[in-house]
Design a protein around this motif. Structure first.
Motif, PDB file in Angstrom:
ATOM      1  N   VAL A 197       0.835  -1.204   0.000  1.00 46.62           N
ATOM      2  CA  VAL A 197       0.000   0.000   0.000  1.00 46.62           C
ATOM      3  C   VAL A 197       0.866   1.248   0.000  1.00 46.62           C
ATOM      4  N   PHE A 198       1.909   1.264   0.820  1.00 46.38           N
ATOM      5  CA  PHE A 198       2.776   2.439   0.896  1.00 46.38           C
ATOM      6  C   PHE A 198       3.513   2.678  -0.419  1.00 46.38           C
ATOM      7  N   VAL A 199       3.951   1.620  -1.079  1.00 50.92           N
ATOM      8  CA  VAL A 199       4.629   1.777  -2.365  1.00 50.92           C
ATOM      9  C   VAL A 199       3.663   2.324  -3.409  1.00 50.92           C
ATOM     10  N   LEU A 200       2.428   1.857  -3.378  1.00 55.63           N
ATOM     11  CA  LEU A 200       1.441   2.363  -4.331  1.00 55.63           C
ATOM     12  C   LEU A 200       1.067   3.818  -4.063  1.00 55.63           C
ATOM     13  N   LEU A 201       1.204   4.268  -2.838  1.00 53.37           N
ATOM     14  CA  LEU A 201       0.893   5.652  -2.512  1.00 53.37           C
ATOM     15  C   LEU A 201       1.975   6.630  -2.951  1.00 53.37           C
ATOM     16  N   HIS A 202       3.182   6.135  -3.221  1.00 53.29           N
ATOM     17  CA  HIS A 202       4.260   7.012  -3.658  1.00 53.29           C
ATOM     18  C   HIS A 202       3.927   7.634  -5.000  1.00 53.29           C
ATOM     19  N   LYS A 203       4.413   8.834  -5.186  1.00 54.22           N
ATOM     20  CA  LYS A 203       4.189   9.522  -6.448  1.00 54.22           C
ATOM     21  C   LYS A 203       5.148   8.977  -7.488  1.00 54.22           C
ATOM     22  N   GLY A 204       4.606   8.555  -8.583  1.00 55.18           N
ATOM     23  CA  GLY A 204       5.415   8.090  -9.699  1.00 55.18           C
ATOM     24  C   GLY A 204       5.355   9.106 -10.820  1.00 55.18           C
ATOM     25  N   SER A 262      -1.907  11.351  -5.181  1.00 50.60           N
ATOM     26  CA  SER A 262      -2.576  12.548  -5.678  1.00 50.60           C
ATOM     27  C   SER A 262      -4.064  12.548  -5.341  1.00 50.60           C
ATOM     28  N   LEU A 263      -4.622  11.381  -5.063  1.00 48.74           N
ATOM     29  CA  LEU A 263      -6.026  11.301  -4.651  1.00 48.74           C
ATOM     30  C   LEU A 263      -6.247  11.921  -3.280  1.00 48.74           C
ATOM     31  N   PHE A 264      -5.214  11.920  -2.445  1.00 41.66           N
ATOM     32  CA  PHE A 264      -5.332  12.416  -1.081  1.00 41.66           C
ATOM     33  C   PHE A 264      -4.748  13.814  -0.919  1.00 41.66           C
ATOM     34  N   GLY A 265      -4.605  14.541  -2.010  1.00 42.71           N
ATOM     35  CA  GLY A 265      -4.142  15.911  -1.929  1.00 42.71           C
ATOM     36  C   GLY A 265      -2.645  16.080  -2.051  1.00 42.71           C
ATOM     37  N   GLY A 266      -1.902  15.006  -2.257  1.00 42.00           N
ATOM     38  CA  GLY A 266      -0.453  15.114  -2.363  1.00 42.00           C
ATOM     39  C   GLY A 266       0.010  15.636  -3.706  1.00 42.00           C
ATOM     40  N   GLY A 267      -0.819  15.528  -4.729  1.00 45.56           N
ATOM     41  CA  GLY A 267      -0.412  15.928  -6.066  1.00 45.56           C
ATOM     42  C   GLY A 267      -0.262  17.426  -6.221  1.00 45.56           C
ATOM     43  N   MET A 268      -1.128  18.196  -5.600  1.00 47.72           N
ATOM     44  CA  MET A 268      -1.093  19.635  -5.752  1.00 47.72           C
ATOM     45  C   MET A 268       0.118  20.237  -5.032  1.00 47.72           C
ATOM     46  N   GLN A 269       0.400  19.768  -3.852  1.00 47.23           N
ATOM     47  CA  GLN A 269       1.513  20.308  -3.079  1.00 47.23           C
ATOM     48  C   GLN A 269       2.850  19.898  -3.669  1.00 47.23           C
ATOM     49  N   SER A 270       2.933  18.720  -4.268  1.00 46.73           N
ATOM     50  CA  SER A 270       4.217  18.283  -4.800  1.00 46.73           C
ATOM     51  C   SER A 270       4.604  19.085  -6.031  1.00 46.73           C
ATOM     52  N   ASN A 271       3.640  19.711  -6.706  1.00 50.87           N
ATOM     53  CA  ASN A 271       3.974  20.568  -7.833  1.00 50.87           C
ATOM     54  C   ASN A 271       4.549  21.890  -7.352  1.00 50.87           C
ATOM     55  N   LEU A 272       4.157  22.331  -6.164  1.00 49.48           N
ATOM     56  CA  LEU A 272       4.614  23.607  -5.646  1.00 49.48           C
ATOM     57  C   LEU A 272       5.999  23.521  -5.025  1.00 49.48           C
ATOM     58  N   SER A 273       6.324  22.386  -4.431  1.00 47.96           N
ATOM     59  CA  SER A 273       7.631  22.223  -3.801  1.00 47.96           C
ATOM     60  C   SER A 273       8.223  20.886  -4.203  1.00 47.96           C
ATOM     61  N   GLY A 274       9.501  20.732  -3.955  1.00 51.70           N
ATOM     62  CA  GLY A 274      10.190  19.529  -4.390  1.00 51.70           C
ATOM     63  C   GLY A 274       9.771  18.285  -3.634  1.00 51.70           C
ATOM     64  N   LEU A 327       6.018   9.174   4.238  1.00 49.43           N
ATOM     65  CA  LEU A 327       5.676   7.966   3.503  1.00 49.43           C
ATOM     66  C   LEU A 327       6.929   7.156   3.192  1.00 49.43           C
ATOM     67  N   ASP A 328       8.013   7.832   2.864  1.00 50.16           N
ATOM     68  CA  ASP A 328       9.290   7.141   2.650  1.00 50.16           C
ATOM     69  C   ASP A 328       9.757   6.449   3.923  1.00 50.16           C
ATOM     70  N   ARG A 329       9.650   7.146   5.045  1.00 48.51           N
ATOM     71  CA  ARG A 329      10.080   6.562   6.328  1.00 48.51           C
ATOM     72  C   ARG A 329       9.250   5.346   6.697  1.00 48.51           C
ATOM     73  N   TYR A 330       7.933   5.433   6.515  1.00 42.32           N
ATOM     74  CA  TYR A 330       7.063   4.300   6.839  1.00 42.32           C
ATOM     75  C   TYR A 330       7.332   3.113   5.915  1.00 42.32           C
ATOM     76  N   THR A 331       7.601   3.388   4.652  1.00 45.56           N
ATOM     77  CA  THR A 331       7.901   2.312   3.716  1.00 45.56           C
ATOM     78  C   THR A 331       9.195   1.612   4.095  1.00 45.56           C
ATOM     79  N   ILE A 332      10.215   2.381   4.449  1.00 54.85           N
ATOM     80  CA  ILE A 332      11.489   1.793   4.854  1.00 54.85           C
ATOM     81  C   ILE A 332      11.328   1.004   6.149  1.00 54.85           C
ATOM     82  N   LEU A 333      10.553   1.539   7.096  1.00 52.85           N
ATOM     83  CA  LEU A 333      10.309   0.825   8.349  1.00 52.85           C
ATOM     84  C   LEU A 333       9.605  -0.510   8.100  1.00 52.85           C
ATOM     85  N   MET A 334       8.601  -0.515   7.237  1.00 54.14           N
ATOM     86  CA  MET A 334       7.900  -1.764   6.915  1.00 54.14           C
ATOM     87  C   MET A 334       8.838  -2.758   6.241  1.00 54.14           C
TER      88      MET A 334
END
Length: 78
Positions: A18-25, A32-44, A52-59
């Motif tokens: 699930v966490f890998v699928l949530l990452h932006k590709g 982007s369904l949860f609002g991450g798409g708009m903010q990622s265009n504004l900042s790096g 999400l990266d930390r949780y994926t690595i922890l899992m």
């Protein structure tokens, strides 16, 4: 003990998927369904993506530890 490790292994595998699928590709991903798409265009890199990266690595670490523990239990049980 073995049953508990097997349950943890399955749960971490599902959560890691699930966490890998949530990452932006390239196409925006499910994040982007949860609002991450708009903010990622504004900042790096947003705080959500970093967490999400930390949780994926922890899992992944828990998943690998369960695999190693199950193999050690199987090797020394017989």
């Amino acid at each position: 003990m073995t049953l508990a490790l097997q349950i943890i292994l399955v749960l971490t595998a599902v959560l890691m998927t699930v966490f890998v699928l949530l990452h932006k590709g390239k196409g925006g991903g499910l994040s982007s369904l949860f609002g991450g798409g708009m903010q990622s265009n504004l900042s790096g890199s947003t705080v959500v993506e970093k967490n999400l990266d930390r949780y994926t690595i922890l899992m992944a670490v828990i998943w690998i530890a369960c695999i190693v523990a199950l193999n050690l239990i199987q090797a020394f049980a017989g």
